[in-house]
Design a protein around this motif. Sequence first.
Motif, PDB file in Angstrom:
ATOM      1  N   ALA A 169     -50.190-104.167  52.389  1.00  8.24           N
ATOM      2  CA  ALA A 169     -49.646-103.850  53.713  1.00  8.24           C
ATOM      3  C   ALA A 169     -48.183-103.490  53.558  1.00  8.24           C
ATOM      4  O   ALA A 169     -47.446-104.137  52.801  1.00  8.24           O
ATOM      5  CB  ALA A 169     -49.802-105.042  54.650  1.00  8.24           C
ATOM      6  N   ASN A 177     -44.890-103.066  55.970  1.00 12.06           N
ATOM      7  CA  ASN A 177     -44.448-103.383  57.336  1.00 12.06           C
ATOM      8  C   ASN A 177     -45.615-103.793  58.232  1.00 12.06           C
ATOM      9  O   ASN A 177     -45.743-103.388  59.373  1.00 12.06           O
ATOM     10  CB  ASN A 177     -43.676-102.214  57.937  1.00 12.06           C
ATOM     11  CG  ASN A 177     -42.477-101.867  57.082  1.00 12.06           C
ATOM     12  OD1 ASN A 177     -41.882-102.735  56.455  1.00 12.06           O
ATOM     13  ND2 ASN A 177     -42.145-100.584  57.021  1.00 12.06           N
ATOM     14  N   MET A 178     -46.517-104.613  57.620  1.00 13.34           N
ATOM     15  CA  MET A 178     -47.641-105.223  58.326  1.00 13.34           C
ATOM     16  C   MET A 178     -48.721-104.244  58.766  1.00 13.34           C
ATOM     17  O   MET A 178     -49.496-104.558  59.673  1.00 13.34           O
ATOM     18  CB  MET A 178     -47.145-106.048  59.523  1.00 13.34           C
ATOM     19  CG  MET A 178     -46.190-107.161  59.097  1.00 13.34           C
ATOM     20  SD  MET A 178     -45.737-108.228  60.469  1.00 13.34           S
ATOM     21  CE  MET A 178     -44.649-109.405  59.633  1.00 13.34           C
ATOM     22  N   ASP A 179     -48.777-103.095  58.118  1.00  9.40           N
ATOM     23  CA  ASP A 179     -49.916-102.190  58.311  1.00  9.40           C
ATOM     24  C   ASP A 179     -50.554-101.915  56.964  1.00  9.40           C
ATOM     25  O   ASP A 179     -49.856-101.769  55.958  1.00  9.40           O
ATOM     26  CB  ASP A 179     -49.465-100.857  58.941  1.00  9.40           C
ATOM     27  CG  ASP A 179     -49.469-100.925  60.443  1.00  9.40           C
ATOM     28  OD1 ASP A 179     -50.396-101.532  61.010  1.00  9.40           O
ATOM     29  OD2 ASP A 179     -48.521-100.381  61.052  1.00  9.40           O
TER      30      ASP A 179
END
Lengths: 81, 81, 147, 147
Positions: free
Chosen positions: A54, A56-58
Amino acid sequence: MTIHVKFFASMRDLMGDDQEISHNILEQKNIKTVDDLWIYCAEGKERPNNVLIAVNMDYVDAQYFIKDRDEVAFFPPVTGG
Amino acid sequence: MTIHVKFFASMRDLMGDDQEISHNILEQKNIKTVDDLWIYCAEGKERPNNVLIAVNMDYVDAQYFIKDRDEVAFFPPVTGG
Amino acid sequence: MKVIINSDCFDPWQRLNQFQSEMPDTMQGSYGATAVFVGTMRDFNEGDDVSDMFLEHYPGMTERYLENICLQATKKYDLLESLIVHRVGHIKPNDSIVLVAVWTEHRKQAFIACRDIMENLKSKAPFWKKEQLNKGQIRWVEKNTQG
Amino acid sequence: MKVIINSDCFDPWQRLNQFQSEMPDTMQGSYGATAVFVGTMRDFNEGDDVSDMFLEHYPGMTERYLENICLQATKKYDLLESLIVHRVGHIKPNDSIVLVAVWTEHRKQAFIACRDIMENLKSKAPFWKKEQLNKGQIRWVEKNTQG
């Protein structure tokens, strides 16, 4: 550039101490993708086939281009619920 | 033979007073099936296409042979839940 | 396995709490999945505002069919426990009408069994809804929505 | 729509009771269907007795993904409300791990949405289970069971 790198669960166990660390990466190191970053951090350890990434949390794949101040996370298949 | 007949919901409205009644049916009336029973009870009212039939609380079709002391129920499609 | 026909208002979550707390110790740690469905009376149906409902049933046959449905699902889906509560009589909008709950080892069976029980209940269990509309009319509900 | 990450033990039925009682008046009479899934810790996994579990998560990303999953389901299935509660930290057998609940007008959407949310949660939300076996061994759960 500064990249914040996180490892979770069995991936953290694999990496030992380097579980959450900010790397100051000199531009000339030629680190462009997440894959390059793994090689830079992992001290020769192979990236497991099933590792999830991931930025930045994507979710992204290993060819994703990182940029200054990105948060990059490596973790095994999720097992919640 | 004695047949206990029940009508539920809109089928009871259709039948008026005859909502739950025991019929003493003389053998010579030649009532063999549920269909025969409907004709005997319904005083000329046609049996609706979608009527459901239960004998002794199990679903049957109109050709089911009734016997002494059976409980026969006529009702519209169910709408519970 | 438990089937309850209820003429009073019931709170589904309280029922579940109670049912689960009364389970034998052997159930503890054995189930990994619980799937629940609750049907609630709406104040609107087929384009009309509904103020009241009467739920008729066929005493005896209703219980028999609900128990059969549970029993079949228990065998087919290896249910560890199951609960059906169904309301009858006079009902107001926002009241719970039906509660179906199943307990299994794994989630797949729980999801399928809960839905299967509901569809069987909807198509087989002898209940009939009579609606009172806001504009005064009273009507039998003719058929259930597609599942 | 509400997503809660919980490090304390929680009672799913109590949560549902509370969540529903706090709904605005406009919800009353609007939903006809509620589908719920509860995942509970078993004392047995992959052939071994399990005495304890630790549930790790990725703070921030976990909430983000659960909210995304709920949001997508809300659009796709016309959800009127939805609730996800997920446990993290140290867990004992028989503790609730996850609660997913959805409220819709009709049952079909509720059943499909609840299952869909669970499958998405299982495949996307960053949680990891570490089991402590009765015989002392500690292991990461490698993958979830098929949904």
